[in-house]
Design an enzyme around this catalytic site. Structure first.
Site, PDB file in Angstrom:
ATOM      1  CE  LYS A  29      42.933  17.121  32.704  1.00 34.64           C
ATOM      2  NZ  LYS A  29      42.189  17.254  33.941  1.00 34.64           N
TER       3      LYS A  29
ATOM      4  CB  CYS B 234      -1.333  -1.177  31.728  1.00 31.83           C
ATOM      5  SG  CYS B 234      -0.264   0.254  31.738  1.00 31.83           S
TER       6      CYS B 234
ATOM      7  CB  CYS C  70      -4.092   1.696  31.880  1.00 34.53           C
ATOM      8  SG  CYS C  70      -3.632   0.980  33.462  1.00 34.53           S
TER       9      CYS C  70
HETATM   10  S1  IVH Z   1      50.224  16.140  34.559  1.00 35.13           S
HETATM   11  C1  IVH Z   1      52.729  19.766  34.295  1.00 35.13           C
HETATM   12  N1  IVH Z   1      48.919  13.884  34.269  1.00 35.13           N
HETATM   13  O1  IVH Z   1      44.859  17.387  35.615  1.00 35.13           O
HETATM   14  C2  IVH Z   1      51.641  18.806  34.116  1.00 35.13           C
HETATM   15  N2  IVH Z   1      47.792  15.710  35.277  1.00 35.13           N
HETATM   16  O2  IVH Z   1      45.306  20.553  34.787  1.00 35.13           O
HETATM   17  C3  IVH Z   1      50.934  18.559  35.375  1.00 35.13           C
HETATM   18  N3  IVH Z   1      45.510  15.168  36.014  1.00 35.13           N
HETATM   19  O3  IVH Z   1      45.858  19.266  38.322  1.00 35.13           O
HETATM   20  C4  IVH Z   1      49.806  17.639  35.323  1.00 35.13           C
HETATM   21  N4  IVH Z   1      45.514  13.072  35.349  1.00 35.13           N
HETATM   22  O4  IVH Z   1      44.939  17.015  38.817  1.00 35.13           O
HETATM   23  C5  IVH Z   1      48.866  15.167  34.705  1.00 35.13           C
HETATM   24  N5  IVH Z   1      47.908  11.804  33.973  1.00 35.13           N
HETATM   25  C6  IVH Z   1      47.859  13.072  34.415  1.00 35.13           C
HETATM   26  C7  IVH Z   1      46.719  13.602  35.037  1.00 35.13           C
HETATM   27  C8  IVH Z   1      46.717  14.931  35.460  1.00 35.13           C
HETATM   28  C9  IVH Z   1      44.815  14.012  35.948  1.00 35.13           C
HETATM   29  C10 IVH Z   1      44.959  16.411  36.590  1.00 35.13           C
HETATM   30  C11 IVH Z   1      45.780  16.992  37.689  1.00 35.13           C
HETATM   31  C12 IVH Z   1      46.104  18.394  37.291  1.00 35.13           C
HETATM   32  C13 IVH Z   1      45.200  18.622  36.154  1.00 35.13           C
HETATM   33  C14 IVH Z   1      45.934  19.391  35.085  1.00 35.13           C
END
Ligand code: IVH
Length: 693
Positions: free
Chosen positions: A123, A454, A433
């Site tokens: 993520k 020190c 010190c």
């Molecule tokens: S999928 C329907 N995959 O997380 C699913 N999101 O709240 C849509 N994000 O706005 C998102 N890495 O900015 C997906 N590997 C990933 C992600 C990812 C980061 C962020 C993205 C999105 C938020 C989801």
């Protein structure tokens, strides 16, 4: 003049090559062509497009270069809404199992049905973007906005080398929207902030330092001036899909999320290599744990992992609740940034005497631990961030890195000055010190100059003194020093020589033989040499060779301890920084006491007579050299002047005694004449070196 047909053919070939090499360079990190060659081809394509504007296509690599600044952003209604994703707040292993159980229940799977297949992704902590390609050409890039309506940021997204302007390969659908995350790598974020700090220091009022990579990335994407955006290095990972032509209309047939990711790769997008297929809850948990370990070594920020049901058919079956898909979940890691209050600002002294301001904080859970202290690095940083007692600050802790105060929240900064604590100033005395704390020119850190006395520097001082190249106490390593200091057996160096066999044997893990050996080694170390002793004192900037030069020049320790800065400057290779360091060190009464006590313990060395002084006929005189001298190079002339004791400066001022002018001397000569400084030629300079002033 090139014919249009020839030009078109050449432009096509160039475009293809440039796209290929840009992909190798920016996406795969594996360039096959020198930059200069790339630039040459790039410029040739630009020239052709200028001559024949019809050749300029929307996907031309030349379109990556910044255009005009925009007034504002056009709104874009997403064809397929950009949904958010459910976050599993339960950060224990249960998070993944709960998700898997829910998926199985909603799919109506029996207890003994085989495990569900998933894709595990990172993520990324950036901002989501929708990239629309028509006939394989990037026609629009839009931010997520509220999920329904975003902003058109095509002009800036074009600058991202990692986003293909034209999809690679032949399997190009009439329409496809690729979604993913625009982010900034941490090293590029640091470098950007460094440049921002320089701009601010140079008085550019509208510039700011970014708090984190995500914030910097978002700022860059929403930057109205593409020329500015072009200097904000951004990267991209693809992970999702918006509108896409159905297979019967020429769209790709990808039955799983994993197949889609492979398709994105084939089209030229970066996809994180950590992505894995997994089946069942346990493998999800394993991925979460493995990435948690790797998190801090990744070149970019992630705030969790995402699990997605792999099969597109099952995804459809699961569908959505409100604005979240039932087939995906985010499993987060503890946040690396939190807000808290500054209770006090203290100054800590490190093992080597460095003073560091530290914010004492109201306890806050960040990066997986409770934090009560965060470094402010140094005085300049503390002031630049304007951190004061009572402020609410953003604290960041990533991995094993020491927690730091990222910045003060705008609400605190906006308070009237008299309602905030005082501006931080570094104490001029060591808080441990009481010795002088000194900041050398060009340095950011203050240092305690009471190295021998020190408490904070005790262990370091003993280790240094006992080192082989210093007085050489064989067998006194860091473990033992640690033990001796922690047991309060040694406070300062002379205590070393008061250690007896009985005391040593009483220590944990200390055998009779080792204790006897150490007593003998201590005895042996008492007979040393002046350079070794001097080096062993651990005075800042006094290395072995300077210690030798000092010993040779002055002959006796007392002469060194009492020398003025001017006298010290006469020593080979001793410049103002070294001279000040020595002088300050011996100005600290506690340091002198330690030296006396060491002598009283029986440390001895042979002392000599001061070396015959090399004549320094030009001591105290300042010279500036300008223009081309007839015989000597400027460097040689400088060396000769310095050897004769003169200082050679770069610019002319009232303090300049002589300007040595050669052929084509320019503004420095003019300035010398204006200021009435004596101007001489090379021959006159040589005469001065020979005979003095
Ligand atoms: S999928 C329907 N995959 O997380 C699913 N999101 O709240 C849509 N994000 O706005 C998102 N890495 O900015 C997906 N590997 C990933 C992600 C990812 C980061 C962020 C993205 C999105 C938020 C989801």
């Amino acid at each position: 003049m090139t014919s249009f047909v020839d030009a078109a053919r050449e432009a096509l070939a160039l475009g293809k090559k440039l796209r290929h090499h840009a992909h190798l360079y920016y996406v795969l990190d594996a360039p096959e062509m020198p930059d200069a060659e790339y630039d040459r081809m790039f410029q040739r394509l630009q020239a052709l497009e200028t001559e024949f504007p019809e050749l300029e296509t929307p996907d031309s690599p030349t379109r990556r270069v910044g255009g005009k600044a925009l007034e504002g952003f056009t709104k874009v209604r997403h064809k397929v809404p950009m949904l958010s994703i459910r976050t599993e707040t339960d950060i224990t292993a249960g998070g993944a199992s709960a998700f898997d159980a829910r998926v199985r229940r909603e799919l109506g799977l029996a207890e003994d049905a085989p495990p569900v297949g998933y894709v595990c992704e990172l993520k990324f902590d950036g901002l989501a973007i929708n990239l629309r390609y028509e006939q394989g050409v990037l026609v629009q890039a839009a931010t997520r906005g509220d999920g329904e309506v975003g902003e058109d940021v095509t002009h800036n997204i074009r600058m991202l080398r990692q986003i293909p302007l034209r999809l690679h390969g032949d399997a190009v659908p009439p329409v496809v929207e690729v979604r993913g995350e625009v982010y900034m790598r941490r090293d590029q974020f640091e470098a950007l902030n460094e440049r921002q700090r320089e701009k601010i220091a140079a008085g550019q009022k509208n510039e700011k330092v970014f708090v984190n990579p995500r914030n910097a990335a978002a700022g860059a994407v929403r930057q109205l001036d593409p020329a500015v955006a072009a200097h904000r290095p951004l990267s991209f990972f693809a992970y999702g899909l918006g509108e896409v032509s159905a297979p019967e209309d020429g769209g790709p047939d990808c039955p799983t999320q994993f197949d889609w990711l492979q398709q994105f790769l084939a089209w030229g997008f970066p996809v994180a290599t950590q992505t894995r297929r997994a089946s069942g809850a346990e493998e999800l948990v394993a991925f979460h744990e493995a990435m948690g370990q790797q998190r801090d070594t990744l070149p970019y920020d992630i705030d969790g992992v995402v699990y997605k049901v792999d099969s597109v058919a099952l995804q459809r079956q699961l569908g959505f609740i409100s604005r979240e898909p039932r087939w995906a979940v985010a499993h987060k890691y503890p946040a690396q940034e939190q807000l808290t209050e500054v209770l006090a600002i203290e100054v800590q002294v490190g093992r080597t005497g460095k003073l560091t301001p530290v914010a004492k904080l109201a306890p806050v859970f960040v990066g997986g631990v409770t934090v009560t202290n965060a470094t402010l690095h140094n005085e300049d940083e503390a002031r630049r961030k304007d951190v004061r007692v009572g402020d609410t600050v953003i604290v960041r802790r990533a991995g094993d890195v020491i927690p730091e105060v990222v910045g003060v929240v705008p609400d605190s900064l906006a308070k009237p000055d008299d309602q905030r604590g005082p501006v931080f100033t570094m104490p001029r005395k060591c808080p441990v010190c009481g010795s002088d704390a000194l900041r050398e020119e060009g340095e950011v850190d203050y240092r305690c100059t009471g190295g021998l006395f020190c408490g904070a520097q005790r262990k370091e001082a003993i280790l240094h003194f006992a080192a082989r190249r210093a007085v050489d106490v064989d067998g006194l390593g860091d473990k033992l020093v640690e033990q001796l200091v922690d047991a309060n057996l040694i406070r300062t160096l002379p205590d070393l020589y008061k250690l007896g066999f009985t005391t040593l044997v009483g220590l944990e893990r200390m055998a009779d033989k080792s204790a006897a050996n150490l007593v003998e080694a201590l005895e042996k170390s008492k007979k040393t040499t002046l350079p070794r002793f001097l080096f062993g004192l651990g005075i800042r900037h006094i290395g072995e060779s300077t210690a030798k030069d000092l010993a040779k020049h002055f002959g006796k320790l007392d002469a060194i301890m009492d020398a003025t800065e001017e006298q010290l400057l006469e020593v080979n290779d001793v410049g103002p920084v070294v001279a000040t360091s020595l002088r300050t060190f011996f100005d600290q009464p506690h340091n002198r006491e330690v030296v006396e006590q060491l002598r009283a313990c029986g440390l001895t060395w042979e002392e000599g007579e001061p070396a015959a002084r090399a004549p320094k006929p030009l001591a105290g005189k300042t010279f500036v050299i300008t223009g081309t001298l007839p015989a000597l190079s400027r460097d040689d002339a400088k060396d000769m002047l310095e050897a004769a004791g003169a200082k050679v400066a770069g610019s002319v001022s009232k303090k300049t005694d002589y300007v040595v002018a050669g052929a084509e001397a320019g503004s420095k000569l003019e300035k010398a004449i204006t200021l009435g400084v004596t101007v001489i030629d090379e021959a006159a300079m040589l005469a001065l070196i020979e005979n003095g002033v």
